[in-house]
Write a protein that holds these residues in place. Structure first.
Motif, PDB file in Angstrom:
ATOM      1  N   ARG B 197      -2.440  15.148   5.003  1.00 28.55           N
ATOM      2  CA  ARG B 197      -3.237  16.378   4.986  1.00 28.55           C
ATOM      3  C   ARG B 197      -4.703  16.122   5.298  1.00 28.55           C
ATOM      4  NH1 ARG B 197      -1.563  19.030  -0.735  1.00 28.55           N
ATOM      5  NH2 ARG B 197       0.666  18.616  -0.568  1.00 28.55           N
ATOM      6  N   GLY B 198      -5.134  14.884   5.048  1.00 30.66           N
ATOM      7  CA  GLY B 198      -6.528  14.562   5.351  1.00 30.66           C
ATOM      8  C   GLY B 198      -7.522  15.116   4.344  1.00 30.66           C
ATOM      9  N   GLU B 199      -7.033  15.587   3.206  1.00 28.10           N
ATOM     10  CA  GLU B 199      -7.963  16.056   2.164  1.00 28.10           C
ATOM     11  C   GLU B 199      -8.585  14.835   1.460  1.00 28.10           C
ATOM     12  OE1 GLU B 199      -5.572  20.214   1.198  1.00 28.10           O
ATOM     13  OE2 GLU B 199      -5.295  18.488  -0.108  1.00 28.10           O
ATOM     14  N   PRO B 200      -9.719  15.057   0.800  1.00 21.70           N
ATOM     15  CA  PRO B 200     -10.374  13.902   0.144  1.00 21.70           C
ATOM     16  C   PRO B 200      -9.436  13.248  -0.875  1.00 21.70           C
ATOM     17  CG  PRO B 200     -11.866  15.778   0.239  1.00 21.70           C
ATOM     18  CD  PRO B 200     -10.520  16.290   0.687  1.00 21.70           C
ATOM     19  N   THR B 201      -9.102  11.999  -0.611  1.00 20.36           N
ATOM     20  CA  THR B 201      -8.070  11.300  -1.387  1.00 20.36           C
ATOM     21  C   THR B 201      -8.525   9.883  -1.697  1.00 20.36           C
ATOM     22  OG1 THR B 201      -6.327  12.588  -0.328  1.00 20.36           O
ATOM     23  CG2 THR B 201      -5.658  10.481  -1.307  1.00 20.36           C
ATOM     24  N   MET B 202      -8.234   9.462  -2.921  1.00 21.89           N
ATOM     25  CA  MET B 202      -8.478   8.068  -3.290  1.00 21.89           C
ATOM     26  C   MET B 202      -7.143   7.422  -3.681  1.00 21.89           C
ATOM     27  SD  MET B 202     -10.962   6.381  -6.221  1.00 21.89           S
ATOM     28  CE  MET B 202     -10.205   7.150  -7.657  1.00 21.89           C
ATOM     29  N   ILE B 203      -6.884   6.251  -3.110  1.00 21.95           N
ATOM     30  CA  ILE B 203      -5.770   5.427  -3.595  1.00 21.95           C
ATOM     31  C   ILE B 203      -6.356   4.455  -4.608  1.00 21.95           C
ATOM     32  CG2 ILE B 203      -3.904   3.847  -2.938  1.00 21.95           C
ATOM     33  CD1 ILE B 203      -4.078   5.006  -0.104  1.00 21.95           C
ATOM     34  N   PHE B 204      -5.863   4.532  -5.829  1.00 15.62           N
ATOM     35  CA  PHE B 204      -6.447   3.750  -6.933  1.00 15.62           C
ATOM     36  C   PHE B 204      -5.446   2.662  -7.313  1.00 15.62           C
ATOM     37  CE2 PHE B 204      -7.920   3.522 -11.530  1.00 15.62           C
ATOM     38  CZ  PHE B 204      -9.132   2.944 -11.217  1.00 15.62           C
ATOM     39  N   VAL B 205      -5.896   1.415  -7.249  1.00  7.52           N
ATOM     40  CA  VAL B 205      -4.968   0.283  -7.261  1.00  7.52           C
ATOM     41  C   VAL B 205      -5.237  -0.657  -8.428  1.00  7.52           C
ATOM     42  CG1 VAL B 205      -4.028  -1.620  -5.874  1.00  7.52           C
ATOM     43  CG2 VAL B 205      -5.017   0.385  -4.732  1.00  7.52           C
ATOM     44  N   GLU B 206      -4.174  -1.033  -9.086  1.00  8.63           N
ATOM     45  CA  GLU B 206      -4.273  -2.088 -10.100  1.00  8.63           C
ATOM     46  C   GLU B 206      -3.075  -3.014  -9.942  1.00  8.63           C
ATOM     47  OE1 GLU B 206      -4.242  -0.773 -14.187  1.00  8.63           O
ATOM     48  OE2 GLU B 206      -4.268  -2.838 -14.957  1.00  8.63           O
ATOM     49  N   GLY B 207      -3.337  -4.293 -10.184  1.00  7.35           N
ATOM     50  CA  GLY B 207      -2.205  -5.200 -10.304  1.00  7.35           C
ATOM     51  C   GLY B 207      -2.026  -6.147  -9.141  1.00  7.35           C
ATOM     52  N   ARG B 208      -0.782  -6.565  -8.944  1.00  6.43           N
ATOM     53  CA  ARG B 208      -0.513  -7.763  -8.152  1.00  6.43           C
ATOM     54  C   ARG B 208      -0.719  -7.590  -6.658  1.00  6.43           C
ATOM     55  NH1 ARG B 208       3.387  -5.277 -10.672  1.00  6.43           N
ATOM     56  NH2 ARG B 208       5.322  -4.752  -9.626  1.00  6.43           N
ATOM     57  N   VAL B 209      -0.739  -6.363  -6.120  1.00  4.67           N
ATOM     58  CA  VAL B 209      -1.003  -6.265  -4.679  1.00  4.67           C
ATOM     59  C   VAL B 209      -2.408  -6.755  -4.342  1.00  4.67           C
ATOM     60  CG1 VAL B 209       0.626  -4.371  -4.258  1.00  4.67           C
ATOM     61  CG2 VAL B 209      -1.780  -3.837  -4.684  1.00  4.67           C
ATOM     62  N   LEU B 210      -3.314  -6.698  -5.323  1.00  6.19           N
ATOM     63  CA  LEU B 210      -4.677  -7.164  -5.058  1.00  6.19           C
ATOM     64  C   LEU B 210      -4.721  -8.671  -4.822  1.00  6.19           C
ATOM     65  CD1 LEU B 210      -6.446  -5.005  -7.771  1.00  6.19           C
ATOM     66  CD2 LEU B 210      -6.501  -4.611  -5.297  1.00  6.19           C
ATOM     67  N   ALA B 211      -3.683  -9.350  -5.274  1.00  4.11           N
ATOM     68  CA  ALA B 211      -3.604 -10.799  -5.085  1.00  4.11           C
ATOM     69  C   ALA B 211      -2.774 -11.169  -3.863  1.00  4.11           C
ATOM     70  CB  ALA B 211      -3.007 -11.439  -6.347  1.00  4.11           C
ATOM     71  N   ASP B 212      -2.530 -10.190  -2.998  1.00  7.91           N
ATOM     72  CA  ASP B 212      -1.624 -10.390  -1.867  1.00  7.91           C
ATOM     73  C   ASP B 212      -2.346  -9.941  -0.591  1.00  7.91           C
ATOM     74  OD1 ASP B 212       0.242 -10.001   0.145  1.00  7.91           O
ATOM     75  OD2 ASP B 212       1.701  -8.977  -1.130  1.00  7.91           O
ATOM     76  N   ALA B 213      -2.715 -10.914   0.246  1.00  5.85           N
ATOM     77  CA  ALA B 213      -3.540 -10.608   1.426  1.00  5.85           C
ATOM     78  C   ALA B 213      -2.848  -9.595   2.340  1.00  5.85           C
ATOM     79  CB  ALA B 213      -3.857 -11.898   2.179  1.00  5.85           C
ATOM     80  N   ALA B 214      -1.518  -9.688   2.488  1.00  2.15           N
ATOM     81  CA  ALA B 214      -0.804  -8.757   3.377  1.00  2.15           C
ATOM     82  C   ALA B 214      -0.858  -7.340   2.817  1.00  2.15           C
ATOM     83  CB  ALA B 214       0.657  -9.203   3.534  1.00  2.15           C
ATOM     84  N   ALA B 215      -0.771  -7.226   1.495  1.00  5.69           N
ATOM     85  CA  ALA B 215      -0.832  -5.900   0.875  1.00  5.69           C
ATOM     86  C   ALA B 215      -2.232  -5.305   1.013  1.00  5.69           C
ATOM     87  CB  ALA B 215      -0.429  -5.992  -0.595  1.00  5.69           C
ATOM     88  N   LEU B 216      -3.236  -6.149   0.878  1.00  2.00           N
ATOM     89  CA  LEU B 216      -4.613  -5.659   1.048  1.00  2.00           C
ATOM     90  C   LEU B 216      -4.803  -5.130   2.466  1.00  2.00           C
ATOM     91  CD1 LEU B 216      -6.528  -8.534  -0.790  1.00  2.00           C
ATOM     92  CD2 LEU B 216      -6.175  -6.207  -1.620  1.00  2.00           C
TER      93      LEU B 216
END
Lengths: 517, 517
Positions: B197-216
């Motif tokens: 939709r392109g409305e103002p959106t934040m993806i808020f992230v916690e946990g193990r994807v932050l330790a994964d370069a491909a996920a980042l």
């Protein structure tokens, strides 16, 4: 007046004018309120276990509670080991723990946790204040609970909004007098009859009579008259001892010695104590120290009037006219040569000034420290009561705040000292008159001793390495200097004597690393 | 085989082969059992908070739990603040607490306390072993509980007799595979529709994807394609960052900045996170950061499969063919002159070796440390997750045990370092490859900052003194040397650079007290 100011006001009104603090964000209004009352003294600690250990030492010497100030659940956890010791010492503490604002709690912010649940582990009384207006009344209730005989920890949880919101000045309430119930004459007569039988009897003592020279003398009079033996608990909150006092032996720590001490007893009379039990369990050994046919009698419960009971009993057995056997002072030999626990303690005993306060966290070396100081100048002796090591340096810190005109000497094992060495910084900051002797055997010697007691005869190299503190050795001179405390090292009795001679002449904190040979 | 040996055996069989230990008498059979299995490594800590903070750092880097070994209730209390942090980091830990022998407990010996009650504060699973024969099965259950996604603390209470009695060898049980439930396609499609939709959106992230370069990289692709912003939690267990990685900003700590960051958002999509809330409450400010009309959508719960969800979503929004924006390395300027948080971090960034592990307990100076290292060589970044200060030095210690081939750099505020400085001794004992930079501002700067946020504009002298660490100043060079760690002091960026240059070339622990101007 906001809630925090109402709290400080209520504390000071109840003569609680020292707060050992390690505050955080949620306690900032309390910190700001310190300036609202000139009588409140706040002592900053760099670790919460220092704050609670110091509050314990303070109350043991001041005879009244200090407040603490801790930061939410993790601050309370850090404070917990020395709260455990204080609970076992029956020390009154008004333990104040900040929390998130009331309407913030349900958000489960990173620092949120179950503070009340944690506090119940160590507290006789726990309450979370619900509003700024409730602060004065809740503080009153906390103080009352902490002071109630025989003394305990009351934890008041203070949400941030209850500190920052305006509080309506409330009527000041009176406190219930801090009296304790007298022991009925009938019970005294029954106990006197048992003592008069002359059967093998031990009077087992815990609590405040040990800090009362007249009561110690009465115990000795009873022992002389009746042939009963008198033993204090193995470790005690405060004992008055040295020249001019009647000396009371402590019940042994080692189970085999405890069993030997209790063998043949027909009666055990409890004064403020519960029956002696093993500190730890060992395979094949009992946990109860008294013979199964030994009758147990309660002279006074912890919350009853021990002095009245004791002096009443002394009269009933006809012992009150006897001359108590008081320790003769002097004649202390000088030690020389390599430092052992014994030569160290001999040296310190000879240099101990009259009226000193001694803290004892010497662990495996505590026996030597106690024995060698029996005939030293009169002093107060404060011990680790709950087995949670890391109390010694904080205890000395708090005792020095409570008794600024008395020298504090800390007999401190090195392994235990490492848990709460931050206390040294508070000693420097407050210029407290504490001389610390680190008994540096560079070992968790208690673990080696207990391995052998537990039948682990030949521990492997990994097990032995878990008891070694020499790889690397802690350098206590540097650690103390790092905390702002002047320090020096002694490796012989002569060096220790020289250092103590000058340390006893000056004021302010000083640490001696006594390297045991 | 006794119960303690069965415990060590069960741990090693599950590939848990490191134990951070501060044992006491009731744990001596466990200590003796260390020698029964050559694979078990026991790391001695001089304070329990060091053991648990190290177990946290270990698991963040090793991707598997360590065991701890603690001594009864007081040992567990001392361990509590860093267990709180580990709980908030979703770190798996098999937390072993010794207790009195089963038939000794009712005697209420001095060290007795409610261990289970205390353990529940931080543990997802608590059990007291009832017999030596039950040890293997209980250990299995504890390991299973700790490993279950997303990771938690399992506390096994081990009475001394269950350790010393003979255990019947039991059948080895298999573990349930450590899988996490996949996110259903329907949910992914719903989230993709919202993003499109392109409305103002934040993806808020916690946990193990932050330790994964491909996920980042996938997160960045989604952001590019949809215009959504991506924010990590304010502090995180582990983030892969530096050159060659997609960089993700963290949600601000300050409430006013958080509110500004969230202003105008219509959607917040949660990946392993809960919605952002204020770290603390402030008078007149909200605790929820999102606007009231912002819809909250869950992409994946903490225990669900984050990578599958993320890569699935990336494809669904048509972002998977985009080139992720990766940080360009190099071009790091040299700082000169007086040390500030910024010049310190610039200097460290330029000296950071590839593959380093950075621990961040820089508190008020953490922002500068993070900003200035954005373009440094690729590294793992470990933070204080639960707000309980005193994690940094232990975290670095545990990370170094887990990753012996990677340099560990600790950005460490001085006030926080004082809580658990005993970690330095373990670094020396184990010769761990850790360079610690003490950011010495000699203040509890966070308290001054928060006083101002709380509207305490003009604190009095007693309040200000509660934030000062300069009377006396802690001497971190002496403190480190006292713990057996080589150390030096820097007062300019050039001095720091010289010290870092040599520290990065050698192996083993080194501490730099960086005195901020």
């Amino acid at each position: 007046m906001n809630g925090a100011e109402a709290l400080v006001d209520a504390l000071v009104a109840a003569d609680i004018d020292v707060c050992f603090a390690n505050p955080g964000t949620s306690e900032m209004h309390f910190v700001a309120a310190l300036d609202s009352n000139p009588r409140m003294r706040s002592v900053l600690c760099l670790f919460e276990g220092v704050a609670t250990g110091a509050a314990d030492g303070y109350a043991r010497m001041a005879g009244k509670p200090a407040a603490t100030l801790l930061h939410l659940g993790p601050g309370l956890a850090n404070a917990g080991a020395n709260l455990h010791n204080a609970k076992r010492a029956l020390t009154p503490i008004v333990n104040i723990v900040g929390d998130h604002a009331t309407d913030h709690l349900h958000l489960d912010a990173p620092l949120a946790s179950d503070i009340e649940g944690l506090a119940r582990t160590w507290s006789s009384w726990v309450r979370t204040t619900k509003s700024a207006d409730a602060v004065a009344g809740d503080t009153h209730a906390a103080i009352q609970a902490a002071r109630a005989m025989p003394g305990s920890i009351a934890t008041l949880v203070l949400p941030a909004d209850c500190a920052w919101n305006d509080a309506t000045p409330s009527q000041r309430r009176p406190f219930v007098a801090q009296s304790c119930p007298v022991v009925p004459d009938e019970r005294l007569r029954d106990i006197a009859e048992i003592l008069k039988r002359g059967e093998p009897t031990m009077i087992f003592v815990e609590g405040r009579v040990l800090a009362d020279a007249a009561a110690l003398a009465a115990l000795d009079q009873i022992a002389q008259k009746t042939g009963a033996i008198v033993r204090a608990k193995t470790t005690n909150a405060r004992v008055e001892r040295g020249a001019g006092r009647a000396s009371i032996d402590a019940f042994p720590y080692a189970v085999t010695q405890g069993l030997a001490a209790a063998a043949g007893l027909r009666h055990c009379i409890l004064l403020g104590a519960t029956q002696p039990v093993g500190f730890f369990a060992y395979p094949g050994l009992p946990g109860l120290m008294l013979p199964s046919d030994c009758a147990i009698h309660t002279l006074a419960l912890p919350e009853e009037d021990h002095e009245q009971a004791l002096h009443g009993l002394c009269s009933l057995v006809g012992a009150d006219k006897l001359q108590p056997r008081l320790v003769e002072g002097g004649g202390l030999e000088k030690a020389t040569g390599v430092l052992t626990a014994q030569s160290l303690a001999m040296t310190a005993a000879a240099r101990l000034p009259e009226g000193a306060v001694v803290t004892d966290e010497a662990i495996t070396m505590a026996g030597a420290c106690r024995t060698m100081t029996t005939r030293a100048a009169p002093h107060s002796w404060l011990q680790l009561t709950g087995g949670a090591i890391g109390i010694g340096l904080p205890l000395a810190t708090g005792a020095a705040v409570a008794a600024p005109d008395r020298k504090v000497l800390a007999f401190q094992a090195d392994g235990s000292a490492a848990y709460t060495l931050q206390a040294l910084w508070t000693q420097a900051r407050e210029n407290l008159d504490v001389v610390t002797i680190i008994l540096a055997n560079r070992t968790y010697a208690i673990l080696r001793y207990e391995m052998s007691n537990l039948g682990i005869g030949n521990p492997g190299p990994k097990a032995v390495s878990m008891t070694r503190l020499d790889q690397p050795a802690l350098d206590w001179v540097r650690l103390a200097e790092g905390m702002g405390v002047e320090a020096a090292r002694a490796t012989t009795a002569e060096e220790l004597d020289d250092l103590l001679a000058s340390a006893m002449k000056r004021r302010g904190p000083f640490l001696i690393e006594a390297v045991l040979g």
